[in-house]
Design a protein around this motif. Structure first.
Motif: not given
Length: 595
Positions: A16-42
């Motif tokens: 699916d790389a390159g495709r525009t996608a939309r997903i919905s869910g609960w924020i399972h976890s958050k990780r702030d790496h300075g210039g980037l914020l990662f969340i696992d959406l569940r």
């Protein structure tokens, strides 16, 4: 594009790389790496990692949200590289580079965490069950339950059964537990009962000629909670068949149960049909239980005769007074330290027994406190009767006939666990058959039904009229797996004369039977086929397959041990006006004041 999602959180892959996608869910976890914020959406289907770049509107919106907030993320699917790939996740080769985010619902401070394996008190878990159910293990258990029910339903239909629904509002019935009662507004002073089981209705379905009935039936019993029993309500595979013998019932249910356990058992060993069939008396002798765990190889032996008139006075006295002595082997323990035997003796006393005597056998003969006072030839006879060899020991449970067998079963289970003899992971099934039709109530000294009052006694009317009631067996049977009873069943009593006589022995008059079971009796008087069935517990089946120690772990919204729904606040007080409408006056017990 769909308002909430083009994919679930478990669907995106490297393709699916390159495709525009939309997903919905609960924020399972958050990780702030300075210039980037990662969340696992569940969501229900899995996890997807989403990446938010600092300075973007999406970053600012997500940064201030707590975990378990619900969001919709739209972005581009990109492949992860090298060490950033997570092989533990189906979506681990990709991430969603977020472009926009919509906050659907912001979460407050959580009473319990969803991510991680932290354990929380049952009170918190049940009060916030909707959060508890978000956890991976609980989602897995609920999906397993749904799959098991769907599999059972398919297998029953393939076996020629038709699904019917029986009433929830019915009449009270002596099923062995208290009924939940429902007041009737239109009939003041009268009550419906919630069914403890659809027993009478499924029999009436046979009288109606429906031949093979089943349903995934809700049942309601006002009884105490146990690890393998939910208070209040439970579900069972309820089925009934016409023109069948006991063997027909066994041959029908075994492929269904074995098939379900093979389908969901994850390659664990399952007993192949036909399952072993063990008479009740034999089960109580060999295993000390009518729910034997056949994973435990230890077998109990009756050695009463070997102690009768012996030099070991305590057991000789028990044998002379009509009691029994049971021997439970402990292979390979003769040279165990004294602490091993003392620990078991202390456990026996804590369990309410006087102690736990034993004999150790080695190359020089029997040893131990009992051996010192028991004739050598008697000790040797016990060794041979129990199939013991040098290096083995044997423990003894002695007492009244109604007490010693159960304690010997507890000793067998304890030894099986202590010695590591129980093979975890296997599913060992058996049928327990030939239950007593009646039993003596120790409190009232009256004769009661032992199991199902609607069962056909072996020998039918002649047995009821000529035999000691406590010697009559019934066409009753239980299916047991790993020491847990999955269901009771029976070939039913379809003759009014036999039914009236059976209930008469249990203390009911003919008028009582007519008043309480008139619907069934009248039906039987118009032609009833021989019929039988069973009702394996859905909750217990799923509990075994999920390898959970408590049945609450496989029920969507269970009650607590006190029969309370902490989430919804039930049971609850009812306004006086509503009680008046139902013609109910409360007679509450007096309040006991402390201090």
């Amino acid at each position: 594009m769909h308002a909430y999602r083009t994919h679930t959180c478990g669907a995106l892959r490297a393709a699916d790389a390159g495709r525009t996608a939309r997903i919905s869910g609960w924020i399972h976890s958050k990780r702030d790496h300075g210039g980037l914020l990662f969340i696992d959406l569940r969501d229900h289907y899995g996890l997807t990692q989403c990446v938010f770049a600092a300075g973007s509107q999406a970053f600012e919106a997500v940064e201030r949200l707590r975990v378990e907030s619900v969001v919709t993320v739209t972005g581009t699917v990109v492949n992860r590289e090298g060490a950033t790939i997570n092989p533990k996740l189906p979506t681990g080769e990709i991430e969603l580079k977020a472009e926009t985010v919509a906050v659907q619902s912001a979460a407050d401070v959580l009473p319990m965490q969803v991510a991680g394996d932290e354990k929380f008190p049952d009170e918190i878990r049940l009060k916030y069950r909707f959060i508890d159910l978000r956890r991976e293990k609980m989602q897995r258990n609920m999906k397993l339950r749904a799959g098991v029910i769907a599999s059972i339903r398919r297998r029953m239909i393939d076996s020629g059964f038709t699904e019917f629904q029986t009433p929830i509002l019915t009449a009270s019935s002596p099923e062995g537990a208290r009924d939940f009662l429902v007041p009737s507004r239109n009939h003041p002073g009268k009550f419906y009962a919630l069914p403890q089981a659809p027993q009478q209705f499924k029999q009436l379905a046979m009288v109606a000629g429906l031949d093979r009935y089943f349903q995934i039936a809700p049942c309601f019993r006002d009884e105490a909670s146990r690890a393998d029993r939910s208070p209040g309500e439970f579900y069972q595979l309820d089925f009934e068949m016409s023109f069948v013998t006991q063997d027909d019932v066994f041959n029908t249910l075994e492929p269904v149960i074995a098939g379900v356990f093979e389908e969901f058992g994850e390659d664990r060993a399952v007993t192949k049909p036909p399952f072993p069939r063990i008479p009740y008396d034999t089960s109580m002798l060999l295993y000390g239980s009518d729910k034997p765990d056949l994973r435990n190889p230890l077998l109990i032996t009756d050695v009463t005769a070997h102690f009768a008139g012996s030099g070991f006075g305590l057991f000789a006295k028990i044998a002379a007074s009509g009691g029994i002595v049971r021997a439970i082997p402990a292979p390979g323990t003769a040279h165990n330290p004294r602490s091993f035997f003392d620990k078991l003796n202390d456990w026996a006393r804590e369990s309410g027994a006087g102690g736990l005597g034993y004999i150790q056998f080695d190359a020089d003969g029997p040893k131990g406190p009992i051996a010192r006072n028991l004739e050598a030839d008697r000790a040797e006879a016990i060794r041979l009767a129990c199939g013991l060899k040098p290096g083995d020991s044997v423990f003894f449970a002695a007492g009244k006939k109604d007490e010693a067998p159960k304690f010997s079963g507890a000793v067998r289970t304890r030894l099986g666990n202590e010695l590591g003899l129980i093979k975890d992971g296997d599913f060992k099934f058996c049928w327990i058959t030939d239950f007593p039709m009646f039993e003596l109530n120790e409190e009232t000294k009256q004769i009661d039904f032992s199991h199902n009052p609607f069962s056909m006694p072996q020998g039918e009317l002649e047995a009821l009229n000529t035999q000691d009631p406590l010697t009559i067996k019934a066409y009753q049977y239980d299916i047991v797996c790993n020491g847990i009873e999955l269901s009771s069943g029976a070939i039913r009593n379809h003759r009014p004369d036999v039914m009236i006589r059976a209930f008469e022995i249990a203390g009911y008059t003919k008028d009582d039977v007519e008043a309480r079971f008139g619907g069934m009796l009248n039906a039987f008087r118009y032609g009833a086929p021989p019929h039988g069935g069973s009702a394996p517990g859905i909750d217990r089946i799923v509990m075994l397959l999920a390898d959970e120690p408590n049945i609450r772990e496989v029920i969507l919204f269970p009650l607590n041990q006190q029969g309370e729904d902490l989430m919804m606040g039930a049971p609850a007080e009812i306004p006086a006006a509503r009680l008046k409408e139902l013609s109910i006056a409360l007679a509450l017990p007096p309040v006991v004041r402390k201090g």
